[in-house]
Structures are given as C-alpha cells and as structure tokens.
Design a protein around this motif. Structure first.
Motif, PDB file in Angstrom:
ATOM      1  N   LEU A 152       0.842  -1.184   0.000  1.00  0.00           N
ATOM      2  CA  LEU A 152       0.000   0.000   0.000  1.00  0.00           C
ATOM      3  C   LEU A 152       0.883   1.241   0.000  1.00  0.00           C
ATOM      4  CD1 LEU A 152      -2.645  -1.064   2.674  1.00  0.00           C
ATOM      5  CD2 LEU A 152      -2.819  -1.230   0.193  1.00  0.00           C
ATOM      6  N   ILE A 153       0.510   2.203  -0.843  1.00  0.00           N
ATOM      7  CA  ILE A 153       1.275   3.438  -0.972  1.00  0.00           C
ATOM      8  C   ILE A 153       0.378   4.613  -0.580  1.00  0.00           C
ATOM      9  CG2 ILE A 153       2.480   4.954  -2.594  1.00  0.00           C
ATOM     10  CD1 ILE A 153       3.047   2.508  -4.292  1.00  0.00           C
ATOM     11  N   GLU A 154       0.907   5.528   0.221  1.00  0.00           N
ATOM     12  CA  GLU A 154       0.182   6.748   0.584  1.00  0.00           C
ATOM     13  C   GLU A 154       0.137   7.655  -0.638  1.00  0.00           C
ATOM     14  OE1 GLU A 154      -1.232   7.520   3.571  1.00  0.00           O
ATOM     15  OE2 GLU A 154      -0.582   5.663   4.514  1.00  0.00           O
ATOM     16  N   LYS A 155      -1.088   8.050  -1.035  1.00  0.00           N
ATOM     17  CA  LYS A 155      -1.272   8.918  -2.198  1.00  0.00           C
ATOM     18  C   LYS A 155      -2.410   9.883  -1.949  1.00  0.00           C
ATOM     19  CE  LYS A 155       0.003   6.307  -6.272  1.00  0.00           C
ATOM     20  NZ  LYS A 155      -0.497   5.797  -7.534  1.00  0.00           N
ATOM     21  N   ASN A 203      -3.545   0.261  -3.003  1.00  0.00           N
ATOM     22  CA  ASN A 203      -2.903  -1.008  -3.326  1.00  0.00           C
ATOM     23  C   ASN A 203      -2.193  -0.840  -4.656  1.00  0.00           C
ATOM     24  OD1 ASN A 203      -2.547  -3.642  -4.614  1.00  0.00           O
ATOM     25  ND2 ASN A 203      -3.717  -4.455  -2.900  1.00  0.00           N
ATOM     26  N   GLU A 204      -0.887  -1.019  -4.653  1.00  0.00           N
ATOM     27  CA  GLU A 204      -0.061  -0.801  -5.838  1.00  0.00           C
ATOM     28  C   GLU A 204      -0.461  -1.707  -6.999  1.00  0.00           C
ATOM     29  OE1 GLU A 204       4.180  -1.577  -5.395  1.00  0.00           O
ATOM     30  OE2 GLU A 204       4.513   0.475  -6.048  1.00  0.00           O
ATOM     31  N   GLU A 205      -0.899  -2.920  -6.703  1.00  0.00           N
ATOM     32  CA  GLU A 205      -1.224  -3.883  -7.746  1.00  0.00           C
ATOM     33  C   GLU A 205      -2.646  -3.718  -8.291  1.00  0.00           C
ATOM     34  OE1 GLU A 205      -1.647  -8.702  -8.120  1.00  0.00           O
ATOM     35  OE2 GLU A 205      -0.058  -7.914  -6.850  1.00  0.00           O
ATOM     36  N   THR A 206      -3.632  -3.512  -7.386  1.00  0.00           N
ATOM     37  CA  THR A 206      -5.035  -3.490  -7.806  1.00  0.00           C
ATOM     38  C   THR A 206      -5.620  -2.090  -7.964  1.00  0.00           C
ATOM     39  OG1 THR A 206      -5.902  -3.520  -5.551  1.00  0.00           O
ATOM     40  CG2 THR A 206      -5.429  -5.663  -6.586  1.00  0.00           C
ATOM     41  N   GLY A 207      -4.996  -1.095  -7.357  1.00  0.00           N
ATOM     42  CA  GLY A 207      -5.530   0.265  -7.396  1.00  0.00           C
ATOM     43  C   GLY A 207      -6.610   0.515  -6.353  1.00  0.00           C
TER      44      GLY A 207
END
Length: 75
Positions: free
Chosen positions: A10-13, A36-40
């Motif tokens: 998970l990336i903070e955006k 989630n970097e993979e699923t969005g």
C-alpha cells in the motif's frame, strides 16, 4: 487470492474521490488514501471518511464547478 508469501503493498497517495448522491455527482480532489499498488484499490482512514461526509452533507461551498458529459449505455 494471496498466498502466505505474498505481501500487499500500500502506498500513501492523494486521490480524487467521486460520489453520486441523489442524482448529483460530487468530486473531491487531493484526498489522502492508501492505495494497493497492484489493484488500485483505495483505503481511507476513518477520520478521512468522516471529513468526506462532512464536506458533502453539510453543503459546503465547492471550490469550483465543472461540466461532466453523461452517456446512456444501451445494449
């Protein structure tokens, strides 16, 4: 399905949140989320969800308006 050795990243955006309510479309920009970097898939902190509800339900004056094209999907 994730196996035991896979790790969800998970990336903070800052994301754009949209909501359709009572025939109106609301767009809120720059909302903090963990993505989630993979699923969005987007995850919001409870305090963020409360703030989103407050912005929309209290009738807060928007920063600006924009037009959105609407299409009807006919099979």
């Amino acid at each position: 399905m994730m196996t035991s050795h896979e790790q969800e990243v998970l990336i903070e955006k800052l994301v754009t949140y949209t909501l359709q309510l009572n025939g109106q479309v609301f767009v809120i920009k720059n909302v903090p989320a963990r993505v989630n970097e993979e699923t969005g898939e987007q995850f919001f902190a409870p305090s963020t969800v409360e703030h989103l509800q407050q912005i929309i339900l209290t009738g807060q004056e928007p920063d600006y308006f924009t037009e959105v094209p609407v299409y009807n999907y006919a099979a």
